[in-house]
Structure formats: structure tokens, C-alpha cells
Design an enzyme around this catalytic site. Sequence first.
Site, PDB file in Angstrom:
ATOM      1  N   ARG A 115      -5.734  -1.928  14.704  1.00  0.00           N
ATOM      2  CA  ARG A 115      -4.693  -2.710  14.047  1.00  0.00           C
ATOM      3  C   ARG A 115      -5.263  -3.691  13.028  1.00  0.00           C
ATOM      4  NH1 ARG A 115       0.106  -2.589  17.591  1.00  0.00           N
ATOM      5  NH2 ARG A 115       0.846  -4.405  16.493  1.00  0.00           N
ATOM      6  N   ASN A 174       0.170 -14.146  19.063  1.00  0.00           N
ATOM      7  CA  ASN A 174       0.367 -13.362  17.834  1.00  0.00           C
ATOM      8  C   ASN A 174       1.553 -13.967  17.110  1.00  0.00           C
ATOM      9  OD1 ASN A 174      -1.565 -11.672  18.813  1.00  0.00           O
ATOM     10  ND2 ASN A 174      -0.188  -9.909  19.102  1.00  0.00           N
ATOM     11  N   LYS A 198      -2.379   5.680  -1.024  1.00  0.00           N
ATOM     12  CA  LYS A 198      -3.463   6.163  -0.138  1.00  0.00           C
ATOM     13  C   LYS A 198      -4.815   5.895  -0.772  1.00  0.00           C
ATOM     14  CE  LYS A 198      -1.935   6.534   2.826  1.00  0.00           C
ATOM     15  NZ  LYS A 198      -0.631   6.517   3.374  1.00  0.00           N
ATOM     16  N   LYS A 242      -2.847  -2.328  10.768  1.00  0.00           N
ATOM     17  CA  LYS A 242      -2.017  -1.147  11.022  1.00  0.00           C
ATOM     18  C   LYS A 242      -0.547  -1.508  11.151  1.00  0.00           C
ATOM     19  CE  LYS A 242      -1.031   3.114  11.877  1.00  0.00           C
ATOM     20  NZ  LYS A 242      -0.911   3.979  10.694  1.00  0.00           N
TER      21      LYS A 242
HETATM   22  C1  AGP Z   1       0.345   2.961   4.596  1.00  0.00           C
HETATM   23  O1  AGP Z   1      -0.739   3.776   4.684  1.00  0.00           O
HETATM   24  C2  AGP Z   1       0.289   1.685   5.264  1.00  0.00           C
HETATM   25  N1  AGP Z   1      -0.374   1.678   6.476  1.00  0.00           N
HETATM   26  C3  AGP Z   1       1.546   0.815   5.170  1.00  0.00           C
HETATM   27  O2  AGP Z   1       2.056   0.882   3.884  1.00  0.00           O
HETATM   28  C4  AGP Z   1       2.690   1.071   6.193  1.00  0.00           C
HETATM   29  O3  AGP Z   1       3.339   2.265   5.907  1.00  0.00           O
HETATM   30  C5  AGP Z   1       3.648  -0.127   6.161  1.00  0.00           C
HETATM   31  O4  AGP Z   1       2.957  -1.282   6.555  1.00  0.00           O
HETATM   32  C6  AGP Z   1       4.872   0.066   7.024  1.00  0.00           C
HETATM   33  O5  AGP Z   1       4.543   0.264   8.359  1.00  0.00           O
HETATM   34  P1  AGP Z   1       5.589   0.871   9.384  1.00  0.00           P
HETATM   35  O6  AGP Z   1       5.877   2.260   8.952  1.00  0.00           O
HETATM   36  O7  AGP Z   1       4.915   0.791  10.722  1.00  0.00           O
HETATM   37  O8  AGP Z   1       6.810  -0.002   9.318  1.00  0.00           O
END
Ligand code: AGP
Length: 608
Positions: free
Chosen positions: A27, A99, A485, A603
Site C-alpha cells: 500500500r 490512519n 501507467k 495502493k
Molecule cells: C492506477 O494505477 C492507480 N493505482 C490509481 O490511479 C487508482 O486507480 C486510483 O487511486 C483509484 O483507486 P481505486 O480504484 O481503488 O478507487
Amino acid sequence: MCGIVGAVAQRDITPILLEGLRRLEYRGYDSAGVAVLTSAQQLLRVRAVGKVAELEKALQATPAVGHLGIAHTRWATHGKPAEHNAHPHLSAGLAVVHNGIIENHAPLRKKLIDLGYVFTSETDTEVVAHLLAHHYSQSQDMLGAFRATLNDIHGAYALAVIHESEPNTLYCSRMGSPLVIGEGSGERYLASDPLALLQVTDRFRYLEEGDYARISLDSCDVWDRDEQQVDRPITRYEHAAHSLDKGEYRHFMLKEIFEQPQAIRDTIAGTLGDDHVLTAILGPDAETRLVDIANIHIVACGTSYHAGLVARYWIEAQAGIPCQVEVASEYRYRTVVVPKDTLLITISQSGETADTLAALRYAKDQGYLATLAICNVAGSSLVREADWRLLTHAGPEIGVASTKAFTTQLVALLWLTTALAQARGQQEFVARNVNALRGLPAMIEQVLTLEPAITELAQRFANKHHALFLGRGTHYPIAMEGALKLKEISYIHAEAYAAGELKHGPLALVDDDMPVVSVAPSDSLLEKLKSNLEEVRARGGQLINFACETIEPTSDSSIQTISLPWVEDCISPVLYTLPLQLLSYHVALVKGTDVDKPRNLAKSVTVE
Ligand code: AGP
């Protein structure tokens, strides 16, 4: 983002806490710490900057053994990454991990300093530790002190607390940040993500917003925000059988790219009839109300937002329903006009993204017909708070860069489009989509065999600092996803444009040092796209074409073409995503970046 693990057991819990932190590493974090109540009934705290491995080393020097403990990985918000800012924070015999963000930390800090408390960190969390100690000093009642502390703080939090006077008890609460209680046999745990606890249990109680709990070996009491004792039922974790190891793969991202055929098979399993989709899976009353939907708003962040952008093309073209798509961080703070009979769709891999969750909560008062969550985590806040739900079955996604979560979101959105088209009698699309979805996993397997050619292509990016991605129609959001990406894992600046926009500005950037990646399936916009690519070629741009095999390849050496099999238009965006994922992965390898945990990113973004 930050991670929390806690445990109470009749054995040494430090190995459980450490393994839990390891499972939360994906994360993103910058420091870690643990506090354990020793057999001498004293709190022992060990913290370290950097990876969990550093904490383990520190624990070899100062072993912590105990039956009660809490642990944390920190992602700095208030105060730089440093040992003195790492959690747990201590005050008068208690330890706290947190958190989220305590928004009123400044006035509380001032008040506590006036009362004589000494702060040793710049964090907002230390305020909670001293505040709790202060309330406890007045009542000698931990539950009452915890409740009083929760009443004093504002903001987003998941909190876990232990106190020397209660050697068998964990206290915890959540507001705006996820927290689950794990049920073991004769022991209990808590964590900000069930994945941390799959090492010891697959049975969880999901806390609701504002809940607080007292957890011991033989009891688990939960109260809601109105201080009423409530029962939060135990549910089994759905993805428990999935492997959380990299297996034969060098990185989780690569493993997850190659898991896509199965993830898509799992996502469509049980949703397709012979030549129609089965709409009963949406949830109570959804099936009958699909026909009432006159408008759609889609809200999400990052990659999930890109999935929404693709869906807009599908929904408007196939179901004839007006659809708008917006990033959650903007949507949640503006006045939205909601036409009659509008469905709100939120899309999220984690179901805990702070902005998306806040958008859903905001939408609840805006007069929507219903809210629908498309999500990969069954027990997540987003899924529990939406009226209807459509689960993707990608399995746990560990790499920060979203891959299989995105393609399964696209599949879920195509399924939804088909359900809407079916409800409106647009049969021509229904059977075609169903067939295409059935054949999709095999097509993906075929496209994944392009990896060696893409590996070679990635070398071209070794010394590049910028790249452009171009697409049209449904492939414009795919170009956006390709650019995201590339930038997030290789740190190359990449931008995506609708190809028709090129000559309105970005063409000025094109020279022989600029790779231009185009997504060029054989669809009705191909000829238009070709003209745009000529504009690039005329300026010496280095063109990299992901094109349909039916398109005649060119002999021009400045153009590198990777050919993909022909597919139905509706699933083409899914298929063209794969080479872009592989390209960014292999460019990141060339660049030597930390593929699964790119710098500065987390993450699951559980704070604003
Ligand atoms: C993309 O590769 C990212 N990790 C990021 O844009 C992600 O999609 C965004 O933070 C949303 O996350 P979620 O789908 O868990 O809501």
C-alpha cells in the site's frame, strides 16, 4: 497509505503483527512500528524508518514478546518520515496507531500543551494519544476515555489503542478509514485491510462509519456512532483462496497482467445467459428499475475513472442513455445538477478511496434514482454503502499500478451496458456483447504472447523523458490509461490526447526525440487516426503503433508496429490495454524503478 494491525492472543503476537505489516507493504509507506505489552505489563515500542525489514532488524536488537500489541506502517502526512514521527505514539501507559487525518489537531495540541503534555512528534496522531491519556487520568475508565476522545476529534481515522491496565484488550474505531476485526480461534485481531490477517483468519467483522469497539480474547463489543451497542456480523473473506505470493513472476504487476484472462473469466461467471445477460445479480429491485434509468453519472479516481470514460461511449451508443463521467475529487465539492431518474455509478478497485467514498456519500442527498458501486472488494465501504453492487472478481491486486482491476472494471461496465441495452430492447447489441465477452479471455491470452516484442520495444524508451499517447473514441481513454501507467511506474512524463486534438497544440512537442504511442484498432475512426499519425511522421516523431493485424504494415523504419488480432469493437478497449500495460512494465524494468511500489504513490488512497 498507512496500515494498521493489532492482535490479542494467548501466544506471542509479534510474528502476526510483522507478517500483517509485510502484507500491507504494497500500500506504500515510509516507516513502521510496533508496540507490545510485555509479560511485565509494560509497553515496549520499537520503530524504524524505511521498510518493514528495518523494523525486523530493530526487533532483533530489542525483542518484543507479548500477547497484546498493535503495529503500523506510516505514510507521512503531518511531519516528515522519521523515527520520532512513526507510530505507535505513547502517552502515560497507552499506545495509539492511526490512519487518516485529525483535522482539529492544532487546537487540541495547544490545549494539551497547556495541560502539561509534552509532544515528541509533529504528527496529528500524538494528539490522540495525549487526549486519551488525559481523559483516562480523569476517569480511570478506558472505554469512557476512548469514547470521550472520539467525541473531541474531527477528521478521518482508523484508530487502534492498547493500555497497560488492560492486558487482554484492544480498542479501535473507524471514521472515514477502513478497519476490520478478525475472528480467530481463541484470539482476535484488527487491521485496516483484511489482507493483513489472511495469514490467521478469513472471518471478519466490518466496522461501519463511526463504530468503536472493545476486543478481548473472549468478547467483541461494538458500538455505533450513537453509542448504541450493535452486532456486526462475521463474514468470510471472498478472495481468501487467492495466492498473495509473486509465484514465478518477478513482480506482482507482471503476475497480475498475466492473471487477466482468469480474472475476466471469474468476473463474467454467472452473469451471462445464452444470448443475454442475467440482471438479477445487481441487487434488490435493480432488475426492475433498469428500465427507469434516464441518465447516468459516473464518479471515480485514476485508473477507475478511465474505465468510466470508456463506459460513457458504450452506454450512450448502445443504450442511448446520456452519461457523464467525473473525477471524484471534483465532483464531491461542486453543486451537481441531477436530472430525474439518474443512476450514480462509483467505480473503485479498493472500495476505500477517500474521494470516491465521499462522492458516494454526497450523492446520497442529491436525489439520485439509485447508487451503484462497481468494486473489487466485497466487504469494502463503497460496496456496503451503495444501493446496488456489481463486483469484479479480479482477486487481490497488490501492485500499485492497477492492471487486472481495470480490465475487469471494463468487463463489468460492458456487462452493465448490455443490461441497459437489454432493458431498452436494443437486442442488436446484446447478443454481440455476450458473444464478445465469452471469447475475451482467450483473445487476451493471445495478446499476452506479444510480450517478447514489447520487451524489445521498451528499449526505445531507455533515454526518453517524455511520451505522447494518442487514441480516438473508446481508445482515447485507453491512451490515457497507457500514459498513466507509463508515468506512474517508469517516471517518464507521458500525456494522452484525443488524436484529433494533436494539431491544436501538442503537435508542437513532436520531434525525433518524442515517442508517440498510438492505439489504432480497425474501427470506424481508423482513417481519421491515420491522418493524425501522418502529422506526427511528417515532424520526425517516433511512432509506435498498436494496430489491428488487418491494417497493412508500413515499411517506414521510423514506425514500429505491434499487431493485435481483430476483435469486435465492444471489447477492443480491453484488448488494447494489455500491450500498454506490458510496455510500461518493461520500460520500468529498463529504468530500474520499484515497479510494484513506485515512489510517492500508495495502493489505496484513503485520505484526501
Ligand atoms: C492506477 O494505477 C492507480 N493505482 C490509481 O490511479 C487508482 O486507480 C486510483 O487511486 C483509484 O483507486 P481505486 O480504484 O481503488 O478507487
